[in-house]
Design a protein around this motif. Structure first.
Motif, PDB file in Angstrom:
ATOM      1  N   GLY A  97       0.774  -1.286   0.005  1.00 47.04           N
ATOM      2  CA  GLY A  97      -0.069   0.063   0.175  1.00 47.04           C
ATOM      3  C   GLY A  97       0.745   1.294   0.129  1.00 47.04           C
ATOM      4  O   GLY A  97       1.600   1.490   0.906  1.00 47.04           O
ATOM      5  N   SER A  99       1.848   5.628  -0.437  1.00 49.07           N
ATOM      6  CA  SER A  99       1.201   6.711   0.386  1.00 49.07           C
ATOM      7  C   SER A  99       1.288   7.947  -0.469  1.00 49.07           C
ATOM      8  O   SER A  99       2.260   7.907  -1.254  1.00 49.07           O
ATOM      9  CB  SER A  99       2.046   6.938   1.867  1.00 49.07           C
ATOM     10  OG  SER A  99       1.683   7.991   2.256  1.00 49.07           O
ATOM     11  N   ARG A 133      -5.908   1.693   5.017  1.00 50.47           N
ATOM     12  CA  ARG A 133      -4.456   0.963   4.572  1.00 50.47           C
ATOM     13  C   ARG A 133      -4.197   0.128   5.882  1.00 50.47           C
ATOM     14  O   ARG A 133      -3.847  -1.119   5.663  1.00 50.47           O
ATOM     15  CB  ARG A 133      -3.419   2.153   4.869  1.00 50.47           C
ATOM     16  CG  ARG A 133      -2.263   1.715   3.664  1.00 50.47           C
ATOM     17  CD  ARG A 133      -1.284   2.787   3.340  1.00 50.47           C
ATOM     18  NE  ARG A 133      -1.898   3.877   2.702  1.00 50.47           N
ATOM     19  CZ  ARG A 133      -1.804   5.366   2.902  1.00 50.47           C
ATOM     20  NH1 ARG A 133      -0.744   5.550   3.908  1.00 50.47           N
ATOM     21  NH2 ARG A 133      -2.359   6.149   2.237  1.00 50.47           N
ATOM     22  N   ALA A 145       2.049  -1.845   4.069  1.00 49.77           N
ATOM     23  CA  ALA A 145       1.882  -0.351   3.738  1.00 49.77           C
ATOM     24  C   ALA A 145       2.659   0.649   4.509  1.00 49.77           C
ATOM     25  O   ALA A 145       2.908   0.647   5.384  1.00 49.77           O
ATOM     26  CB  ALA A 145       0.279  -0.035   4.011  1.00 49.77           C
TER      27      ALA A 145
END
Length: 305
Positions: A97, A99, A133, A145
């Motif tokens: 995941g 950002s 997330r 993540a």
């Protein structure tokens, strides 16, 4: 005790120099030192005698070294046994995941991962809202993540590996008088509307910026809500008297001549970035990802002006 900590210890023991060990491991020296110190804390011994002139194995380190090497040999045998003959090895895909605003960090991560991972191990990047997330990592929908802020460090059921600090820069219209300075202080921006995303989209970022304004003695004037960074930059670039923030690592990749990026004066504003994984997760592929993320830790950012 993690195998990567053991690997770092053995490399330092062979080089008797943290800098050379970091070069061999293709990671920053601070990461090697940090992981060796964590190993020492867990074992409750000093593995090295350190001084400004030398690094030497302690008595405990000398005893531990052959056992550590045996652990790494056993790791390689276990991996080979699990994978089977080369023709039978199964592909592994890690779902990561991402950002917002990782910018040049992500490029370094992909390069570091490609240099470490076998051809049967691939990385799939998944864009996930910050509020979802961690839940997806807990549920196994993501293997790991990126997360920002210290608030996630004690997330239940997760382990957060600290990576780096992400500095923020102010974004202003290119012709604004404040851009004549090399940097800005939050107090300089008191009279300008602040255009930020909704707090529910990125609470760590919003709280950091608003708190910095309050610490500087003013409440920020709320500007129009920002639906996307692209729209915010376009609006500011049109000359509207307002400001926003962006991660320096992202600003470095942008060509946006109608806006100007300026670092914050003094200590500046930054958010810690970490990698969240399930507390019980353990695999050779995940270890590769963590090593690659650690290797991607940046030096000082050079801002676009």
């Amino acid at each position: 005790m993690e195998l990567r900590q053991v690997r770092y210890f053995v490399t330092v023991a062979e080089e008797l120099h943290f800098g050379r060990a970091a070069e061999r491991l293709h990671i920053v020296q601070s990461a090697v030192s940090q992981q060796v110190q964590r190993l020492e804390r867990e074992l409750n011994v000093r593995l090295f005698d350190r001084s400004s002139r030398h690094v030497r194995l302690s008595a405990a380190g000398t005893r531990f070294l052959p056992e550590a090497r045996a652990l790494l040999v056993a790791e390689q045998r276990a991996r080979a046994a699990a994978c089977g003959p080369p023709g039978e090895r199964r592909a592994v895909t890690l779902r990561l995941g991402t950002s917002t605003g990782l910018g040049s960090h992500l490029d370094r991560l992909l390069d570091a991962f490609a240099a470490r991972a076998p051809t049967t191990t691939t990385l799939e990047l998944v864009s996930v809202p910050v509020r979802s997330r961690l839940d997806m990592v807990r549920a196994g929908q993501l293997d790991a993540a990126f997360v920002r802020s210290d608030d996630d460090a004690d997330a239940p059921g997760l382990r957060v590996v600290p990576l780096w600090n992400d500095p923020l820069v102010a974004v202003l219209p290119a012709g604004h008088p404040l851009t004549e300075s090399a940097d800005v202080a939050p107090a300089d921006l008191a009279g300008l509307p602040l255009r930020l995303t909704s707090r529910r989209n990125n609470p760590a970022l919003v709280d950091l910026v608003v708190t910095a304004c309050q610490d500087a003695g003013f409440e920020p004037i709320p500007g129009p809500p920002s639906s996307s960074l692209q729209n915010a930059l376009a609006a500011i670039g049109s000359g509207e008297p307002m400001w926003t923030v962006i991660y320096a690592s992202h600003a470095n990749l942008l060509h946006a001549p109608r806006v100007a990026f300026r670092p914050f004066r003094g200590a500046g504003l930054s958010l810690p970035t970490g990698l969240a994984v399930r507390a019980d997760a353990s695999s050779a592929a995940l270890d590769l990802l963590i090593d690659a993320c650690t290797a991607a830790a940046p030096g000082p950012d050079h801002l676009v002006s």
